[in-house]
Design an enzyme around this catalytic site. Structure first.
Site, PDB file in Angstrom:
ATOM      1  N   LYS A   1       0.841  -1.204   0.000  1.00  0.00           N
ATOM      2  CA  LYS A   1       0.000   0.000   0.000  1.00  0.00           C
ATOM      3  C   LYS A   1       0.879   1.260   0.000  1.00  0.00           C
ATOM      4  O   LYS A   1       2.071   1.183   0.327  1.00  0.00           O
ATOM      5  CB  LYS A   1      -0.923  -0.018   1.223  1.00  0.00           C
TER       6      LYS A   1
ATOM      7  N   ARG B   1     -10.504   0.044  14.846  1.00  0.00           N
ATOM      8  CA  ARG B   1     -10.477   0.728  13.547  1.00  0.00           C
ATOM      9  C   ARG B   1     -11.624   0.243  12.676  1.00  0.00           C
ATOM     10  O   ARG B   1     -12.573   0.959  12.459  1.00  0.00           O
ATOM     11  CB  ARG B   1      -9.109   0.492  12.902  1.00  0.00           C
TER      12      ARG B   1
ATOM     13  N   HIS C   1      -6.188  -7.238  13.153  1.00  0.00           N
ATOM     14  CA  HIS C   1      -4.954  -6.441  13.099  1.00  0.00           C
ATOM     15  C   HIS C   1      -4.576  -6.043  14.515  1.00  0.00           C
ATOM     16  O   HIS C   1      -5.424  -5.602  15.282  1.00  0.00           O
ATOM     17  CB  HIS C   1      -5.203  -5.203  12.229  1.00  0.00           C
TER      18      HIS C   1
ATOM     19  N   ARG D   1       0.829 -10.795   6.746  1.00  0.00           N
ATOM     20  CA  ARG D   1       0.787  -9.546   5.960  1.00  0.00           C
ATOM     21  C   ARG D   1       2.072  -8.804   6.280  1.00  0.00           C
ATOM     22  O   ARG D   1       2.197  -8.145   7.297  1.00  0.00           O
ATOM     23  CB  ARG D   1      -0.453  -8.727   6.339  1.00  0.00           C
TER      24      ARG D   1
ATOM     25  N   TYR E   1      13.289  31.690   4.280  1.00  0.00           N
ATOM     26  CA  TYR E   1      12.048  32.368   4.704  1.00  0.00           C
ATOM     27  C   TYR E   1      12.086  32.682   6.186  1.00  0.00           C
ATOM     28  O   TYR E   1      12.484  31.828   6.992  1.00  0.00           O
ATOM     29  CB  TYR E   1      10.834  31.472   4.442  1.00  0.00           C
TER      30      TYR E   1
ATOM     31  N   CYS F   1      12.250  24.940   2.437  1.00  0.00           N
ATOM     32  CA  CYS F   1      11.271  25.508   1.502  1.00  0.00           C
ATOM     33  C   CYS F   1      10.499  24.366   0.826  1.00  0.00           C
ATOM     34  O   CYS F   1      10.748  23.196   1.083  1.00  0.00           O
ATOM     35  CB  CYS F   1      11.964  26.329   0.420  1.00  0.00           C
TER      36      CYS F   1
ATOM     37  N   ASP G   1      10.676  23.342  -2.252  1.00  0.00           N
ATOM     38  CA  ASP G   1      11.446  22.547  -3.216  1.00  0.00           C
ATOM     39  C   ASP G   1      12.953  22.584  -2.994  1.00  0.00           C
ATOM     40  O   ASP G   1      13.699  22.009  -3.790  1.00  0.00           O
ATOM     41  CB  ASP G   1      11.176  23.056  -4.640  1.00  0.00           C
TER      42      ASP G   1
HETATM   43  C1  LIG Z   1      -0.508  -1.773   6.941  1.00  0.00           C
HETATM   44  C2  LIG Z   1      -1.058  -3.039   7.450  1.00  0.00           C
HETATM   45  C3  LIG Z   1      -0.229  -4.149   7.616  1.00  0.00           C
HETATM   46  C4  LIG Z   1       1.267  -4.102   7.469  1.00  0.00           C
HETATM   47  O1  LIG Z   1       1.828  -3.624   8.649  1.00  0.00           O
HETATM   48  P1  LIG Z   1       3.401  -3.587   8.873  1.00  0.00           P
HETATM   49  O2  LIG Z   1       3.565  -3.068  10.248  1.00  0.00           O
HETATM   50  O3  LIG Z   1       3.938  -2.636   7.857  1.00  0.00           O
HETATM   51  O4  LIG Z   1       3.891  -4.964   8.665  1.00  0.00           O
HETATM   52  C5  LIG Z   1      -0.820  -5.355   7.949  1.00  0.00           C
HETATM   53  N1  LIG Z   1      -2.151  -5.441   8.152  1.00  0.00           N
HETATM   54  C6  LIG Z   1      -2.978  -4.387   8.039  1.00  0.00           C
HETATM   55  C7  LIG Z   1      -4.433  -4.555   8.277  1.00  0.00           C
HETATM   56  C8  LIG Z   1      -2.461  -3.136   7.709  1.00  0.00           C
HETATM   57  O5  LIG Z   1      -3.280  -2.085   7.623  1.00  0.00           O
END
Ligand SMILES: *Cc1c(COP(=O)(O)O)cnc(C)c1O
Length: 379
Positions: free
Chosen positions: A46, A145, A176, A229, A274, A320, A322
């Site tokens: 992602k 979440r 998660h 994951r 700046y 800045c 850029d």
């Molecule tokens: C982003 C995410 C992960 C990956 O997490 P890491 O800490 O980068 O391994 C796994 N599961 C879910 C649901 C996530 O949103």
């Protein structure tokens, strides 16, 4: 420019994100060796692969043995399909509008589902289109979440999936962790117990059952499930920041480099940038580096340092949009390499160092590296 007016990011800039795909492959291959025979690794790509580049990272991960991918939004999944990942499972981890169900199904994407409402709203459209959507039910075991929180609502959703096999494939169930990267493991254990309670209430489990992110994969090897994951650790970074020691070494994949584009001597009393927040306290050599907060090198990096000619050079004045300025040890040549993240000689600035200074986590540092930075890939 393309005909549709969108900017194409070429290789013209002297500021670059360099991604070591060999490091990504090693990190993936090492983790694969840790898995049980029935466990799969889904590479989490992602957010443009945490800033590293979606398609290139996906290809490297796949070559190293990744069995599927996780993304956050639909467009990322579609981009992977269009890049040639036609068969691999691609799971969208975020909740999406039910009105997009047929679109997701048409790309054979799997999707996290958090409510019965979603399923009921998606069902008529899927039937009409004669498409089946692959569903992973999200369970909220303490992350707070998305996901089902209790047995009753979970059972309703499962019953609905089972009653509508023409519209859905009940492919997965997952949760998660909020604290798998913590020294204190009590919350982790609480969440795992909750997951077992919820999944234990079902008569039959779907093919994919998964709980592990990188942190759980590294520090809770026995967390179970048949998919992990794998995100941040694939990129070579410690999920806990500095809290826990890595059980095995990881190789950071990303460096950020630039070059001096302007070098000048300023007299004592002259100011920089700046707001004129920096004033030379003596005659000084000042260099200009061509990236800024629009590239993800945030204003709060003022006062941090970069590596030039093997030495730490402080960022002076405000960053800045850029460009930013640094104090140099001497009159250095135009084109001298500037390392913002990575190694220069015996010195190194890590994404964690940058994060510490910015009061954030390395995830945020690499994710925020802007789209307009060219990515250069090495093996
Ligand atoms: C982003 C995410 C992960 C990956 O997490 P890491 O800490 O980068 O391994 C796994 N599961 C879910 C649901 C996530 O949103």
């Amino acid at each position: 420019m393309r005909e549709d007016g969108k900017m194409v990011v070429g290789k013209h800039r002297n500021t670059k994100v360099i991604v070591d795909l060999g490091a990504i492959k090693e990190n993936v291959a090492q983790e694969k060796r840790q898995l049980e025979a029935d466990q799969k690794l889904f590479a989490v790509v992602k957010a443009n692969a945490y800033g590293h580049g979606l398609v290139e990272v996906a290809q490297a991960a796949s070559q190293a043995g990744a069995d599927g991918f996780c993304v956050a939004v639909i467009d990322e999944g579609v981009a992977l399909r269009q890049a040639g990942f036609e068969q691999e499972p691609i799971l969208i981890l975020g909740v999406n509008p039910a009105s997009e169900a047929t679109y997701m199904a048409s790309y054979n994407l799997s999707v996290a589902v958090s409510s019965l409402d979603f399923l009921q709203a998606a069902q008529p459209e899927l039937l009409k289109a004669k498409l089946k959507l692959r569903v992973h039910l999200a369970l909220d075991t303490g992350m707070g979440r998305i996901g089902f929180k209790d047995v009753a609502t979970l059972k309703e959703a499962v019953a609905y999936l089972n009653a509508n096999p023409q519209a859905f494939v009940f492919e997965g169930i997952f949760t998660h962790f909020a604290q798998a990267d913590s020294k204190d493991t009590s919350y982790y254990h609480q969440q795992l117990a909750k997951f077992k309670e919820l999944t234990g209430s079902l008569e039959q489990l779907p093919p994919y059952v998964h709980v592990a992110n990188s942190a759980a994969a590294l520090w809770h090897h026995d967390c179970g499930g048949n998919v992990i994951r794998y995100g941040i650790s694939m990129y070579g970074l410690n999920p806990s920041g500095r809290e826990l020691e890595l059980p095995r070494p990881l190789k950071p994949a990303l460096s950020l480099v630039s070059e001096l584009v302007h070098v000048k001597q300023v007299a004592k009393g002259e100011s920089i940038g700046y707001g004129s927040t920096y004033t030379a306290s003596e005659d000084e050599w000042i260099g200009t580096v061509p990236l800024g907060y629009a590239d993800g090198w945030l204003r709060r990096m003022q006062g941090f340092a970069v590596l030039i000619a093997g030495q730490y050079c402080p960022i002076v004045g405000r960053v800045c949009m850029d460009q930013f300025m640094v104090k140099l040890p001497a009159n250095l040549a135009l084109g001298t390499k500037v390392t913002l993240i990575g190694k220069d000689g015996s010195e190194e600035i890590t994404a964690q160092d940058v994060a510490d200074y910015a009061h954030t986590i390395h995830y945020e540092i690499t994710c925020c590296l802007g789209e307009r930075l060219p990515r250069i890939y090495r093996e």
